[in-house]
Design a protein around this motif. Structure first.
Motif, PDB file in Angstrom:
ATOM      1  N   VAL A  98       0.840  -1.199   0.000  1.00  0.00           N
ATOM      2  CA  VAL A  98       0.000   0.000   0.000  1.00  0.00           C
ATOM      3  C   VAL A  98       0.877   1.251   0.000  1.00  0.00           C
ATOM      4  O   VAL A  98       0.563   2.245  -0.673  1.00  0.00           O
ATOM      5  CB  VAL A  98      -0.952   0.006   1.206  1.00  0.00           C
ATOM      6  CG1 VAL A  98      -1.701   1.327   1.300  1.00  0.00           C
ATOM      7  CG2 VAL A  98      -1.941  -1.148   1.109  1.00  0.00           C
ATOM      8  N   GLY A 101       2.064   1.870  -3.499  1.00  0.00           N
ATOM      9  CA  GLY A 101       0.981   2.409  -4.308  1.00  0.00           C
ATOM     10  C   GLY A 101       0.637   3.839  -3.940  1.00  0.00           C
ATOM     11  O   GLY A 101       0.411   4.682  -4.822  1.00  0.00           O
ATOM     12  N   ALA A 102       0.610   4.134  -2.638  1.00  0.00           N
ATOM     13  CA  ALA A 102       0.276   5.491  -2.190  1.00  0.00           C
ATOM     14  C   ALA A 102       1.342   6.491  -2.636  1.00  0.00           C
ATOM     15  O   ALA A 102       1.022   7.617  -3.038  1.00  0.00           O
ATOM     16  CB  ALA A 102       0.128   5.513  -0.675  1.00  0.00           C
ATOM     17  N   TRP A 105       0.749   7.059  -6.383  1.00  0.00           N
ATOM     18  CA  TRP A 105      -0.470   7.837  -6.620  1.00  0.00           C
ATOM     19  C   TRP A 105      -0.246   9.301  -6.272  1.00  0.00           C
ATOM     20  O   TRP A 105      -0.646  10.208  -7.014  1.00  0.00           O
ATOM     21  CB  TRP A 105      -1.620   7.253  -5.810  1.00  0.00           C
ATOM     22  CG  TRP A 105      -2.980   7.737  -6.259  1.00  0.00           C
ATOM     23  CD1 TRP A 105      -3.272   8.529  -7.324  1.00  0.00           C
ATOM     24  CD2 TRP A 105      -4.232   7.434  -5.646  1.00  0.00           C
ATOM     25  NE1 TRP A 105      -4.617   8.743  -7.418  1.00  0.00           N
ATOM     26  CE2 TRP A 105      -5.234   8.083  -6.402  1.00  0.00           C
ATOM     27  CE3 TRP A 105      -4.606   6.668  -4.532  1.00  0.00           C
ATOM     28  CZ2 TRP A 105      -6.583   8.002  -6.059  1.00  0.00           C
ATOM     29  CZ3 TRP A 105      -5.945   6.584  -4.205  1.00  0.00           C
ATOM     30  CH2 TRP A 105      -6.930   7.247  -4.971  1.00  0.00           C
ATOM     31  N   VAL A 138      -2.591   1.231  -5.470  1.00  0.00           N
ATOM     32  CA  VAL A 138      -3.029   1.218  -4.068  1.00  0.00           C
ATOM     33  C   VAL A 138      -3.926   0.011  -3.807  1.00  0.00           C
ATOM     34  O   VAL A 138      -3.750  -0.713  -2.819  1.00  0.00           O
ATOM     35  CB  VAL A 138      -3.766   2.525  -3.710  1.00  0.00           C
ATOM     36  CG1 VAL A 138      -4.351   2.429  -2.298  1.00  0.00           C
ATOM     37  CG2 VAL A 138      -2.816   3.712  -3.797  1.00  0.00           C
TER      38      VAL A 138
END
Length: 378
Positions: A98, A101-102, A105, A138
């Motif tokens: 995560v 991904g965060a 993003w 994410v």
């Protein structure tokens, strides 16, 4: 959009690149621990968003004036997200999915905000990153490893296909011809730096007897040979191709965004292979390490065949033949000592560079500057 006059790399961009020195080291570490086919696939799926984050920052710096307070802060903000991504890479398939991904993003949102004043910017690659691939990364981080790889691969495919899907919209972009080749050359130089780290970090802990010193010499010769292939001939040819292209958009997409992904991936594979070979030069490497060392070098050389065709519609004969030789030698090196594999690969690259030097010298004696670049080995 900005004009197409001379544009130089800014200090903020060079500082930003330092984050990706660390990021490439982290990806190399991930590949070092798992270098079977599944490990290569997992490392590639993680590397694509790291690379594409750098590409997005480079493109927006090319088409905008980033030597301003707003531009510098934007680049530094993306650098921070890149650092977060790099920290997450070692645990990307464990508890830090995560976080990876965060970080990505956030980078894509910042990049979209930096170009949001350009009409329709969100309906293009920047919008895809912020609205599609970022959320997919994410979401993938919340899933088990198998589905995570699938979702992350889908996100990578979305990013990589966006310049093709939106190529008509990108036709209106005015690229600065000098800045783009310089930026991608610098990124490749960062990757080549990782090959030096792969040699030195391993050799520093060794006894440094005669066999290990020969291995270090051969490995450095390979790294220098890869550098020579790009920076002595290819870098100038690529800049020339951008300057004279009818469609700079196509050259940027095919040669730089896609071609350099393969070039950098090949160098990373070679760098990881160095860590395996220099550590114990008398031991047999095994299939995985040979595949990284020889497969990475073969990919690197074959990519020049692709880039030359995309630029000049001609065949890079010497490099394609050398790639074929490298790949043909790979199965033979599985049972040989690591030092033999290193020396053999070094000999191939030295021979290739000598042949190309002589070929370029003959071309230079009878052609113009443009003819030398088009008619050379790249």
């Amino acid at each position: 959009m900005s004009g197409t006059g001379e544009k130089r790399v800014t200090w903020a961009e060079l500082y930003f690149d330092l984050v990706f020195v660390f990021a490439i080291t982290q990806v190399s570490g991930l590949l070092h621990h798992h270098h079977d086919w599944a490990g290569v696939a997992r490392a590639l799926v993680v590397f694509v968003p790291v690379y594409w984050c750098w590409v997005g920052t480079t493109v927006q710096a090319n088409i905008r004036d980033v030597d301003t307070a707003r531009g510098r802060l934007g680049i530094l903000a993306v650098g921070l997200t890149g650092l977060v991504m790099a920290l997450a890479v070692p645990g990307a398939y464990e508890g830090r999915g995560v976080l990876l991904g965060a970080g990505y993003w956030a980078a894509r949102i910042v990049l979209l905000l930096l170009v949001v004043r350009i009409p329709g910017a969100w309906r293009g690659p920047y919008g895809v990153g912020a609205l599609v691939s970022g959320p997919l990364l994410v979401a993938g981080g919340l899933l088990p490893e198998g589905p995570r790889v699938v979702l992350w691969a889908l996100a990578a495919l979305c990013d990589l296909s966006a310049p093709v899907v939106f190529r008509r919209r990108l036709a209106n972009v005015s690229y600065h011809p000098a800045h783009m080749p310089e930026r991608f050359a610098l990124f490749l130089l960062v990757a080549l730096g990782e090959s030096i780290v792969g040699i030195g970090a391993t050799a520093a802990a060794a006894r440094l007897d005669a066999a290990e010193l020969v291995s270090v010499t051969a490995a450095f010769t390979i790294s220098a040979g890869l550098w020579w292939q790009y920076f002595v001939h290819a870098a100038d040819a690529m800049r020339y191709a951008v300057e004279v292209a009818d469609s700079r958009r196509d050259v940027v997409r095919r040669v730089f965004q896609y071609g350099h992904l393969a070039l950098v991936a090949g160098v990373i594979a070679v760098a990881v292979g160095f860590g395996e070979t220099v550590a114990d030069p008398r031991a047999a490497l095994g299939a995985g390490s040979v595949a990284l060392l020889y497969g990475g070098c073969g990919l690197y050389l074959l990519t020049f065949g692709y880039t030359r065709w995309m630029m000049f519609r001609s065949v890079a004969t010497t490099r394609v033949v050398a790639a074929a030789v490298v790949l043909a030698l790979a199965p033979l090196m599985v049972r040989w000592p690591a030092i033999t594999a290193l020396v053999a690969l070094a000999v191939v690259l030295v021979a290739l560079n000598v042949v190309e030097h002589l070929r370029v010298a003959r071309t230079a004696a009878r052609g113009t500057a443009g003819e030398r670049l088009v008619g050379g080995p790249v």
